[in-house]
Design an enzyme around this catalytic site. Structure first.
Site, mmCIF file in Angstrom:
data_model
loop_
_atom_site.group_PDB
_atom_site.id
_atom_site.type_symbol
_atom_site.label_atom_id
_atom_site.label_comp_id
_atom_site.label_asym_id
_atom_site.label_seq_id
_atom_site.Cartn_x
_atom_site.Cartn_y
_atom_site.Cartn_z
ATOM 1 N N TYR A 189 -1.634 -1.142 10.389
ATOM 2 C CA TYR A 189 -1.750 -1.437 8.953
ATOM 3 C C TYR A 189 -0.561 -0.848 8.192
ATOM 4 O O TYR A 189 0.026 -1.506 7.337
ATOM 5 C CB TYR A 189 -3.076 -0.875 8.434
ATOM 6 C CG TYR A 189 -3.365 -1.151 6.980
ATOM 7 C CD1 TYR A 189 -3.601 -2.446 6.519
ATOM 8 C CD2 TYR A 189 -3.425 -0.112 6.061
ATOM 9 C CE1 TYR A 189 -3.876 -2.696 5.180
ATOM 10 C CE2 TYR A 189 -3.701 -0.347 4.720
ATOM 11 C CZ TYR A 189 -3.925 -1.638 4.283
ATOM 12 O OH TYR A 189 -4.197 -1.876 2.946
ATOM 13 N N SER A 196 0.870 -1.174 0.000
ATOM 14 C CA SER A 196 0.000 0.000 0.000
ATOM 15 C C SER A 196 0.909 1.226 0.000
ATOM 16 O O SER A 196 2.043 1.152 0.486
ATOM 17 C CB SER A 196 -0.862 0.014 1.258
ATOM 18 O OG SER A 196 -1.439 1.299 1.421
#
Ligand code: NAD
Length: 279
Positions: free
Chosen positions: A175, A162
């Site tokens: 995350y 990401s």
């Protein structure tokens, strides 16, 4: 140089989700035989049926947990018998947990009365879940499925990172850190497998407007961006969200021989978000 992917076998984890179902379709459109893995077996069984009828290429949906080696080994037996030996692995299963998300972006003096809203309120259980799913959920399928590629001395692995792996987004500490671990592992494994004919790379998607986050990013009534949505668009030089389909070109590049001398890279597909300092 072989850039024809047809008849290759690709395992895609998290294939029941938004991004990886789009990846599976784009591979099937190129003639790739797709093995769709997800903990949600109903979703991948349905997707496999749709893919077979739309693209006329074999696809199999298998319920499997990326955190359970026996479950993955069982899936591999099914895949090997129905599709053959594995050429490509896309590690797509991943996600965040509210238990590892702070309520406030930056801690202020006024938060001293309510520490639960800050870093101090995040739960270890949340960190465990997020690190397990994103990091170990990439590690374990690689241990199981890369064996076929090592046997053939040929294959390509694409991890899904990401853009918050480069610069963490506010609130989602676990995350961001787990995706940073994916980048590091991608480089580590690329070096480890570099003499075995197996390349390892990653894609770092930026903000995609999907059904899951649409309600957070756009006002349901007006269709206008929410305050968080406006912030994202303002910090994305292309001034828009991406779509899952826009990951397709990078995925095909990384799997095919077009990238034969490329291993250990993480490619942002983010409309310039990770390149922009905000000034
Ligand atoms: P999604 O929630 O739509 O898909 C994730 C899929 O993983 C789901 O189908 C879920 O059932 C499956 N899954 C969860 N736990 C599993 C397990 N233990 N075993 C097997 N399958 C499991 O998410 P998405 O938005 O399509 O994201 C796919 C990947 O892309 C993730 O790694 C995510 O972190 C990453 N990503 C997403 C975005 C975005 O904007 N959506 C941006 C950057 C990166």
């Amino acid at each position: 140089m072989n850039t024809n992917l047809s008849h290759k076998v690709a395992v895609i984890t998290g294939a029941g989700g938004v991004i990886c179902s789009a990846m599976a379709r784009s591979l099937a459109a190129m003639g790739v035989k797709t093995a769709l893995l997800d903990i949600n077996s109903v979703a991948v069984e349905k997707l496999a049926e749709d893919i077979e009828s739309e693209f006329k290429v074999i696809s199999v949906g298998v319920g499997a947990n990326v955190l359970n080696k026996e479950s993955l080994q069982h899936a591999k037996e099914i895949i090997n018998s129905k599709l053959g030996s594995v050429d490509y692995l896309i590690n797509g299963a991943g996600g965040n947990s509210p238990l590892a998300t702070s309520s406030v972006e930056q801690m202020l003096d006024s938060d001293l009365e309510n520490l639960d809203e800050t870093f101090f309120g995040m739960k270890m259980e949340g960190f465990d879940k997020v690190f397990d799913l994103n990091f170990k959920g990439t590690l374990l399928p690689t241990m199981v499925f890369a064996t076929d590629m090592i046997d053939k001395k040929e294959g390509s692995i694409v991890n899904v990172s990401s853009m918050n792996s480069y610069r963490p987004l506010t609130r989602i500490a676990a995350y961001s850190a787990a995706k940073a671990a994916i980048n590091n592992f991608t480089q580590w494994l690329a070096v480890h497998f570099s003499k075995m004919g197996v390349r390892v790379n990653a894609i770092a998607p930026g903000f995609l407007l999907t059904n899951q986050n649409r309600f957070l990013l756009t006002d349901e009534e007006t269709g206008e961006p929410t305050p968080r949505g406006k912030k994202i668009i303002k910090n994305t030089p292309m001034e828009r969200y991406g779509t899952p389909e826009e990951l397709q070109g990078t995925l095909l590049y990384l799997l095919s021989d077009w990238s034969a001398f490329v291993t250990g890279v993480v490619i942002p597909v983010d409309g310039g978000f990770s390149a922009y300092s905000g000034v």
